[in-house]
Design an enzyme around this catalytic site. Structure first.
Site, PDB file in Angstrom:
ATOM      1  N   GLU A 109      25.740 -25.410  -6.272  1.00 60.11           N
ATOM      2  CA  GLU A 109      24.739 -25.474  -7.332  1.00 60.11           C
ATOM      3  C   GLU A 109      23.367 -25.320  -6.696  1.00 60.11           C
ATOM      4  O   GLU A 109      23.030 -26.055  -5.770  1.00 60.11           O
ATOM      5  CB  GLU A 109      24.801 -26.810  -8.071  1.00 60.11           C
ATOM      6  CG  GLU A 109      26.120 -27.072  -8.773  1.00 60.11           C
ATOM      7  CD  GLU A 109      26.206 -28.489  -9.326  1.00 60.11           C
ATOM      8  OE1 GLU A 109      25.133 -29.154  -9.428  1.00 60.11           O
ATOM      9  OE2 GLU A 109      27.310 -28.937  -9.648  1.00 60.11           O
ATOM     10  N   ASP A 119      16.639 -36.387 -12.100  1.00 56.79           N
ATOM     11  CA  ASP A 119      16.759 -36.439 -10.646  1.00 56.79           C
ATOM     12  C   ASP A 119      16.014 -37.617 -10.060  1.00 56.79           C
ATOM     13  O   ASP A 119      14.953 -38.025 -10.554  1.00 56.79           O
ATOM     14  CB  ASP A 119      16.236 -35.136 -10.036  1.00 56.79           C
ATOM     15  CG  ASP A 119      17.085 -33.945 -10.449  1.00 56.79           C
ATOM     16  OD1 ASP A 119      18.314 -34.045 -10.336  1.00 56.79           O
ATOM     17  OD2 ASP A 119      16.513 -32.925 -10.884  1.00 56.79           O
TER      18      ASP A 119
END
Length: 256
Positions: free
Chosen positions: A46, A57
């Site tokens: 990814e 994140d």
């Protein structure tokens, strides 16, 4: 055939999927990192599209995204870099990014660029499933791009089955409601969640991500799903190791 589908037809357990941020630690790091991951046997990759406000994140990937943007990384530059790997990359490649960047690029243009660069799928954490069904599914399927949806411990069985019936490739099983980052082990509630999803016997495999940082967490992911996704740990190693090959070797040593 989409390389994600081909992977799961040939290997459906003990998979290792690695995330890294495009343009980090250097603007020209993307292609060498991708090649190093393939060379050392990683099953799927990814590539993060850097964004100024990556809400899912943790601090490690936020820092990487900020630096990548300072380095000059853009979505168009990422596609230009990936075009140079055509014919060299044989493992599935996904892009992971936020809807704002992809929307500005144009979703149809984005899917077309993915196809032309050998990208097999995309993960958009802030794309609601209902919006995907209404506005994006038809276009993605037309270009053969798998849109991978995320589920969390709070996702209902009904919604999981809807995602399973209307997407392709695999389901990204988020281990926690928190942001990405390092965990040393999974607690009983998380293991119960893993078992619950496994016992649903979905038609698509799941990969567990968020928090995998050692052999204990990776083993749990591989026990209850088709494999695990590692992000923050590899991003950290990419910043401290001299070369991408060294970073991948250090990652595999940490996870073994």
């Amino acid at each position: 055939m989409n390389k994600i589908d081909n992977l799961f037809q040939t290997k459906n357990h003990n998979l290792l999927d690695i995330y890294f941020c495009a343009g980090y630690p250097h603007l020209d790091s993307t292609v060498p990192t991708l090649l190093a991951l393939q060379e050392q046997g990683i099953d799927m990759v990814e590539i993060g599209i850097p964004f100024s406000d990556p809400m899912a994140d943790g601090p490690v990937i936020q820092t990487a995204a900020t630096q990548a943007l300072r380095n000059g990384m853009t979505l168009q530059l990422l596609f230009d870099q990936l075009k140079t790997t055509l014919g060299q990359i044989h493992i599935p490649v996904l892009l992971m990014g936020y809807l704002n960047v992809i929307y500005q690029y144009g979703f149809q243009h984005f899917c077309e660029s993915c196809r032309d660069c050998g990208v097999d799928g995309v993960i958009i954490p802030d794309l609601p499933f209902d919006v995907y069904m209404k506005d994006y599914k038809e276009t993605a399927e037309h270009y053969g791009i798998h849109v991978i949806m995320l589920i969390t411990p709070e996702t209902s069985e009904e919604r999981i089955r809807l995602i399973d019936a209307n997407t392709h490739g695999f389901i990204y099983q988020v281990s926690t409601d928190a942001t990405t980052g390092v965990q040393h082990s999974y607690n009983d509630a998380t293991i119960t969640y893993f078992k619950r999803v496994r016992n649903m016997h979905l038609q698509h495999p799941t990969l567990i991500g968020f928090g995998i940082s050692n052999s204990t967490t990776l083993s749990a992911a591989r026990e209850y799903a088709a494999g695990g996704i590692v992000g923050s740990l590899f991003v950290k190693l990419s910043a401290t190791c001299t070369t991408p090959q060294e970073a991948v070797s250090a990652l595999l040593d940490t996870l073994s």
